[in-house]
Design a protein around this motif. Sequence first.
Motif, PDB file in Angstrom:
ATOM      1  N   LEU A  62     -47.647  -8.667   5.206  1.00 54.18           N
ATOM      2  CA  LEU A  62     -46.368  -8.822   5.901  1.00 54.18           C
ATOM      3  C   LEU A  62     -46.559  -9.061   7.400  1.00 54.18           C
ATOM      4  CD1 LEU A  62     -44.228  -6.120   4.060  1.00 54.18           C
ATOM      5  CD2 LEU A  62     -44.226  -8.592   3.712  1.00 54.18           C
ATOM      6  N   ILE A  63     -47.557  -8.388   7.980  1.00 54.22           N
ATOM      7  CA  ILE A  63     -47.860  -8.641   9.391  1.00 54.22           C
ATOM      8  C   ILE A  63     -48.293 -10.099   9.573  1.00 54.22           C
ATOM      9  CG2 ILE A  63     -49.504  -8.153  11.244  1.00 54.22           C
ATOM     10  CD1 ILE A  63     -47.527  -5.952  11.084  1.00 54.22           C
ATOM     11  N   LYS A  64     -49.127 -10.582   8.658  1.00 54.33           N
ATOM     12  CA  LYS A  64     -49.607 -11.968   8.722  1.00 54.33           C
ATOM     13  C   LYS A  64     -48.439 -12.954   8.599  1.00 54.33           C
ATOM     14  CE  LYS A  64     -53.023 -15.032   6.530  1.00 54.33           C
ATOM     15  NZ  LYS A  64     -53.846 -15.260   7.724  1.00 54.33           N
ATOM     16  N   LEU A  65     -47.433 -12.582   7.800  1.00 54.41           N
ATOM     17  CA  LEU A  65     -46.255 -13.433   7.636  1.00 54.41           C
ATOM     18  C   LEU A  65     -45.247 -13.234   8.773  1.00 54.41           C
ATOM     19  CD1 LEU A  65     -45.677 -13.065   3.781  1.00 54.41           C
ATOM     20  CD2 LEU A  65     -46.647 -15.027   5.003  1.00 54.41           C
TER      21      LEU A  65
ATOM     22  N   PRO B 288     -43.365  -5.186  12.471  1.00 54.75           N
ATOM     23  CA  PRO B 288     -44.299  -4.120  12.096  1.00 54.75           C
ATOM     24  C   PRO B 288     -43.627  -2.961  11.376  1.00 54.75           C
ATOM     25  CG  PRO B 288     -44.817  -4.901  14.279  1.00 54.75           C
ATOM     26  CD  PRO B 288     -43.535  -5.588  13.880  1.00 54.75           C
ATOM     27  N   ALA B 289     -42.392  -2.623  11.764  1.00 56.89           N
ATOM     28  CA  ALA B 289     -41.699  -1.514  11.105  1.00 56.89           C
ATOM     29  C   ALA B 289     -41.486  -1.803   9.627  1.00 56.89           C
ATOM     30  CB  ALA B 289     -40.361  -1.256  11.786  1.00 56.89           C
ATOM     31  N   ALA B 290     -41.169  -3.074   9.302  1.00 51.95           N
ATOM     32  CA  ALA B 290     -40.975  -3.451   7.904  1.00 51.95           C
ATOM     33  C   ALA B 290     -42.294  -3.374   7.140  1.00 51.95           C
ATOM     34  CB  ALA B 290     -40.399  -4.862   7.817  1.00 51.95           C
ATOM     35  N   ALA B 291     -43.380  -3.793   7.782  1.00 49.08           N
ATOM     36  CA  ALA B 291     -44.694  -3.745   7.137  1.00 49.08           C
ATOM     37  C   ALA B 291     -45.108  -2.302   6.860  1.00 49.08           C
ATOM     38  CB  ALA B 291     -45.730  -4.438   8.020  1.00 49.08           C
ATOM     39  N   VAL B 292     -44.874  -1.427   7.825  1.00 48.24           N
ATOM     40  CA  VAL B 292     -45.200  -0.006   7.648  1.00 48.24           C
ATOM     41  C   VAL B 292     -44.362   0.589   6.525  1.00 48.24           C
ATOM     42  CG1 VAL B 292     -45.082   2.270   8.716  1.00 48.24           C
ATOM     43  CG2 VAL B 292     -45.977   0.324  10.013  1.00 48.24           C
ATOM     44  N   ALA B 293     -43.063   0.291   6.518  1.00 49.07           N
ATOM     45  CA  ALA B 293     -42.179   0.811   5.473  1.00 49.07           C
ATOM     46  C   ALA B 293     -42.627   0.335   4.093  1.00 49.07           C
ATOM     47  CB  ALA B 293     -40.742   0.377   5.737  1.00 49.07           C
ATOM     48  N   ALA B 294     -43.058  -0.922   3.999  1.00 51.92           N
ATOM     49  CA  ALA B 294     -43.515  -1.458   2.718  1.00 51.92           C
ATOM     50  C   ALA B 294     -44.783  -0.749   2.252  1.00 51.92           C
ATOM     51  CB  ALA B 294     -43.764  -2.962   2.844  1.00 51.92           C
TER      52      ALA B 294
ATOM     53  N   VAL C  97     -49.477  -5.385  19.135  1.00 52.36           N
ATOM     54  CA  VAL C  97     -49.907  -4.127  19.746  1.00 52.36           C
ATOM     55  C   VAL C  97     -49.012  -2.972  19.293  1.00 52.36           C
ATOM     56  CG1 VAL C  97     -50.210  -2.919  21.938  1.00 52.36           C
ATOM     57  CG2 VAL C  97     -50.861  -5.317  21.745  1.00 52.36           C
ATOM     58  N   SER C  98     -47.757  -3.281  19.005  1.00 56.45           N
ATOM     59  CA  SER C  98     -46.845  -2.236  18.534  1.00 56.45           C
ATOM     60  C   SER C  98     -47.295  -1.665  17.196  1.00 56.45           C
ATOM     61  CB  SER C  98     -45.422  -2.795  18.408  1.00 56.45           C
ATOM     62  OG  SER C  98     -45.394  -3.890  17.500  1.00 56.45           O
ATOM     63  N   PHE C  99     -48.088  -2.454  16.462  1.00 55.75           N
ATOM     64  CA  PHE C  99     -48.635  -1.970  15.191  1.00 55.75           C
ATOM     65  C   PHE C  99     -50.005  -1.327  15.393  1.00 55.75           C
ATOM     66  CE2 PHE C  99     -51.233  -2.822  11.353  1.00 55.75           C
ATOM     67  CZ  PHE C  99     -50.589  -1.947  10.492  1.00 55.75           C
ATOM     68  N   THR C 100     -50.928  -2.040  16.036  1.00 53.88           N
ATOM     69  CA  THR C 100     -52.276  -1.506  16.223  1.00 53.88           C
ATOM     70  C   THR C 100     -52.272  -0.235  17.067  1.00 53.88           C
ATOM     71  OG1 THR C 100     -52.643  -2.946  18.130  1.00 53.88           O
ATOM     72  CG2 THR C 100     -53.325  -3.788  15.973  1.00 53.88           C
ATOM     73  N   GLY C 101     -51.260  -0.118  17.951  1.00 50.41           N
ATOM     74  CA  GLY C 101     -51.178   1.073  18.790  1.00 50.41           C
ATOM     75  C   GLY C 101     -50.956   2.351  18.005  1.00 50.41           C
ATOM     76  N   LEU C 102     -50.451   2.234  16.771  1.00 49.57           N
ATOM     77  CA  LEU C 102     -50.277   3.429  15.939  1.00 49.57           C
ATOM     78  C   LEU C 102     -51.595   4.175  15.764  1.00 49.57           C
ATOM     79  CD1 LEU C 102     -48.000   1.972  13.108  1.00 49.57           C
ATOM     80  CD2 LEU C 102     -47.316   3.600  14.891  1.00 49.57           C
ATOM     81  N   ALA C 103     -52.688   3.416  15.679  1.00 55.32           N
ATOM     82  CA  ALA C 103     -53.997   4.032  15.476  1.00 55.32           C
ATOM     83  C   ALA C 103     -54.857   4.028  16.728  1.00 55.32           C
ATOM     84  CB  ALA C 103     -54.743   3.308  14.355  1.00 55.32           C
TER      85      ALA C 103
ATOM     86  N   LEU D 132     -55.386   2.938   8.896  1.00 59.80           N
ATOM     87  CA  LEU D 132     -56.660   2.244   8.742  1.00 59.80           C
ATOM     88  C   LEU D 132     -56.507   0.761   9.073  1.00 59.80           C
ATOM     89  CD1 LEU D 132     -59.608   2.693   7.926  1.00 59.80           C
ATOM     90  CD2 LEU D 132     -58.956   2.178   5.557  1.00 59.80           C
ATOM     91  N   ALA D 133     -55.446   0.148   8.551  1.00 57.89           N
ATOM     92  CA  ALA D 133     -55.196  -1.266   8.837  1.00 57.89           C
ATOM     93  C   ALA D 133     -54.926  -1.485  10.323  1.00 57.89           C
ATOM     94  CB  ALA D 133     -54.022  -1.768   8.005  1.00 57.89           C
ATOM     95  N   ALA D 134     -54.162  -0.594  10.931  1.00 59.27           N
ATOM     96  CA  ALA D 134     -53.854  -0.721  12.360  1.00 59.27           C
ATOM     97  C   ALA D 134     -55.109  -0.562  13.206  1.00 59.27           C
ATOM     98  CB  ALA D 134     -52.807   0.313  12.757  1.00 59.27           C
ATOM     99  N   ASN D 135     -55.981   0.335  12.818  1.00 61.25           N
ATOM    100  CA  ASN D 135     -57.201   0.573  13.580  1.00 61.25           C
ATOM    101  C   ASN D 135     -58.162  -0.606  13.502  1.00 61.25           C
ATOM    102  OD1 ASN D 135     -58.892   2.553  15.115  1.00 61.25           O
ATOM    103  ND2 ASN D 135     -60.243   2.273  13.366  1.00 61.25           N
ATOM    104  N   LEU D 136     -58.251  -1.223  12.313  1.00 62.83           N
ATOM    105  CA  LEU D 136     -59.210  -2.303  12.096  1.00 62.83           C
ATOM    106  C   LEU D 136     -58.626  -3.689  12.346  1.00 62.83           C
ATOM    107  CD1 LEU D 136     -60.887  -1.002   8.805  1.00 62.83           C
ATOM    108  CD2 LEU D 136     -61.747  -0.777  11.146  1.00 62.83           C
ATOM    109  N   SER D 137     -57.307  -3.760  12.465  1.00 64.84           N
ATOM    110  CA  SER D 137     -56.616  -5.059  12.555  1.00 64.84           C
ATOM    111  C   SER D 137     -57.021  -5.971  11.405  1.00 64.84           C
ATOM    112  CB  SER D 137     -56.930  -5.756  13.894  1.00 64.84           C
ATOM    113  OG  SER D 137     -56.266  -5.123  14.946  1.00 64.84           O
ATOM    114  N   SER D 138     -57.142  -5.393  10.247  1.00 58.55           N
ATOM    115  CA  SER D 138     -57.480  -6.166   9.053  1.00 58.55           C
ATOM    116  C   SER D 138     -57.051  -5.374   7.822  1.00 58.55           C
ATOM    117  CB  SER D 138     -58.984  -6.459   8.981  1.00 58.55           C
ATOM    118  OG  SER D 138     -59.724  -5.263   8.785  1.00 58.55           O
TER     119      SER D 138
END
Length: 318
Positions: free
Chosen positions: A83-86, A90-96, A149-155, A228-234
């Motif tokens: 979802l992030i790639k699409l 980020p909030a929607a991706a986290v919720a999913a 950054v709003s997503f990766t910053g979580l980790a 884990l995804a936020a920390n690795l950006s993958s």
Amino acid sequence: MGGLDLRELIGRYGTAIAGLALIAFFLIFAPNFATATNIVNVLKDTSFLAILALGFTLAFIVAELDLSVAEVASLAAVVCGWLIKLQYPPAAAVAAALAVGVVFGTLNGLGITKLRIPSLIMTLSTGAIARGCAFMITQGVAFTGRWPVSFTGLARGVTFGIPNLVLWLAGATLFAWGLVKWTRTGAHMVATGEADEAARLAGIATARMKRIGLLLAGLFAGIMAVLLAANLSSAAPNMAGDYLLYAIAAVLLGMTMFEPGKPNVPGTVFAALVLKVLGNGLVLLGAAYYVQDIMLGAIMIGSVAFSASAIRKVAFKV
């Protein structure tokens, strides 16, 4: 009387003291172990393992195994990364991602309580489904890129000088510990795990308690996946697979301390820290890569031997 007290003290805190001694050993003898950077990295690594292991603990408390947590976490991370790639928010991706964990936890709970499928079989099966779905979505290729950054910053972020990952672990620990120790639901979960039939006759909805434990295991897998995804950006279809054995080891080792023979939250978290310290210290001492696997296997055997009756009850329903 004094001897009995000493034995009780050793039985309750002996493993924890040994863990502290291990940390002290590496602080003295492992090069660069005591540096601030390394200690922070150990705490960050511990957060992923401990959060996943806490979910396993909550399922174990109601006398069920959830062997799907790592595969569910991988799928949740893949859905989040997809979802992030699409370019979804980020909030929607986290919720999913969290929804994936909750859905699989719910499926596990329903299969075990409604269809009467043993948790060992049910969760291995849903784990296989999750793994297949993760590979179907990714076609075996990891999702990578410049993520918000709003997503990766979580980790990766820091709040008031404390790494966010450490704060997430603290929050997950307080939630799980508070649930088990200070809520009616937690007390019913413990009663269900210790004596299912007696709890049912006492009016406790044991099937519901089991479903709650398994749902929370799935939710914690989803939380770990997001971090884990936020920390690795993958996000890759097998990115959390290696965590399963370590999560099980953390729970089993945790059962040898604080509340011997019982799955417990502080034991699991401290055991996760000890396992990460052990791995980090061995690397810094120059030990071969396979030594960590040997030590992990030995720890699991020793932990099961210490808590044999509890493990047998859950795994084999005897």
